[in-house]
Design a protein around this motif. Sequence first.
Motif, PDB file in Angstrom:
ATOM      1  N   GLN A 152       0.832  -1.200   0.000  1.00 45.52           N
ATOM      2  CA  GLN A 152       0.000   0.000   0.000  1.00 45.52           C
ATOM      3  C   GLN A 152       0.872   1.257   0.000  1.00 45.52           C
ATOM      4  OE1 GLN A 152      -2.146  -0.939   3.603  1.00 45.52           O
ATOM      5  NE2 GLN A 152      -4.014  -1.478   2.472  1.00 45.52           N
ATOM      6  N   SER A 182      -6.492   7.351  -9.312  1.00 42.78           N
ATOM      7  CA  SER A 182      -6.902   5.983  -8.973  1.00 42.78           C
ATOM      8  C   SER A 182      -5.794   5.041  -9.411  1.00 42.78           C
ATOM      9  CB  SER A 182      -8.194   5.608  -9.699  1.00 42.78           C
ATOM     10  OG  SER A 182      -9.231   6.476  -9.347  1.00 42.78           O
ATOM     11  N   ALA A 183      -5.493   4.063  -8.584  1.00 46.77           N
ATOM     12  CA  ALA A 183      -4.433   3.105  -8.924  1.00 46.77           C
ATOM     13  C   ALA A 183      -5.000   1.693  -8.943  1.00 46.77           C
ATOM     14  CB  ALA A 183      -3.303   3.202  -7.898  1.00 46.77           C
ATOM     15  N   LYS A 184      -4.773   1.005 -10.046  1.00 45.24           N
ATOM     16  CA  LYS A 184      -5.120  -0.411 -10.148  1.00 45.24           C
ATOM     17  C   LYS A 184      -3.805  -1.173 -10.212  1.00 45.24           C
ATOM     18  CE  LYS A 184      -9.581   0.096 -12.289  1.00 45.24           C
ATOM     19  NZ  LYS A 184     -10.476  -0.258 -13.372  1.00 45.24           N
ATOM     20  N   ILE A 185      -3.714  -2.204  -9.387  1.00 45.25           N
ATOM     21  CA  ILE A 185      -2.449  -2.934  -9.324  1.00 45.25           C
ATOM     22  C   ILE A 185      -2.642  -4.388  -9.703  1.00 45.25           C
ATOM     23  CG2 ILE A 185      -1.519  -1.404  -7.564  1.00 45.25           C
ATOM     24  CD1 ILE A 185      -2.032  -3.620  -5.542  1.00 45.25           C
ATOM     25  N   ASN A 186      -1.563  -4.968 -10.187  1.00 43.64           N
ATOM     26  CA  ASN A 186      -1.519  -6.395 -10.478  1.00 43.64           C
ATOM     27  C   ASN A 186      -0.341  -6.968  -9.703  1.00 43.64           C
ATOM     28  OD1 ASN A 186      -2.242  -8.840 -11.769  1.00 43.64           O
ATOM     29  ND2 ASN A 186      -0.623  -8.530 -13.274  1.00 43.64           N
ATOM     30  N   ILE A 206       1.169  -1.285 -12.320  1.00 41.71           N
ATOM     31  CA  ILE A 206       0.329  -0.269 -11.695  1.00 41.71           C
ATOM     32  C   ILE A 206      -0.209   0.612 -12.811  1.00 41.71           C
ATOM     33  CG2 ILE A 206       0.205   1.710 -10.126  1.00 41.71           C
ATOM     34  CD1 ILE A 206       2.605   0.533  -8.626  1.00 41.71           C
ATOM     35  N   HIS A 207      -1.523   0.739 -12.854  1.00 36.92           N
ATOM     36  CA  HIS A 207      -2.137   1.656 -13.812  1.00 36.92           C
ATOM     37  C   HIS A 207      -2.704   2.827 -13.023  1.00 36.92           C
ATOM     38  CE1 HIS A 207      -4.033   3.220 -17.371  1.00 36.92           C
ATOM     39  NE2 HIS A 207      -5.104   3.435 -16.628  1.00 36.92           N
ATOM     40  N   HIS A 220      -4.873   6.246 -13.119  1.00 39.18           N
ATOM     41  CA  HIS A 220      -5.876   6.982 -13.894  1.00 39.18           C
ATOM     42  C   HIS A 220      -6.098   8.322 -13.191  1.00 39.18           C
ATOM     43  CE1 HIS A 220      -9.179   7.680 -16.629  1.00 39.18           C
ATOM     44  NE2 HIS A 220      -9.890   8.089 -15.587  1.00 39.18           N
TER      45      HIS A 220
END
Length: 127
Positions: A33, A64-68, A80-81, A83
């Motif tokens: 995190q 906004s963060a989208k993680i894999n 990490i994407h 937006h």
Amino acid sequence: MEFKMTENGFETEVEYGTLEVSGNAEYGYRPFQLLVSSIAVCSGGVLRKVLERMRMQYDDITVSAKINRMEKEANRVSDIHLHFLIKGKELSEEKVEKALNVTRKNCSMVQSVKDSINITESFEIQR
């Protein structure tokens, strides 16, 4: 920085206060995190400065963060994407795109992990 062991993790004193870190979210921030937060907030802060230098007025920025995560590789963060939702009445898509390119090159956190974490960005302008 010095991190001292606690019963459920580690803690350090920083200017703002005590930062508690633990693998268990009940006892502190989880390490991933903090990693994602530092990349997202650094990018948002640099974008804010770049927009101001370009004299582009905005009302608000939300990141906004989208993680894999790769479970078979110690659950490491692989992608990490970010937006960016940028609110402003007279923002140009072309200029915001340029600002994001400058942001990527000048965010110290993105530059620190660029060879190990794939970071992508997108944006949306809300008028």
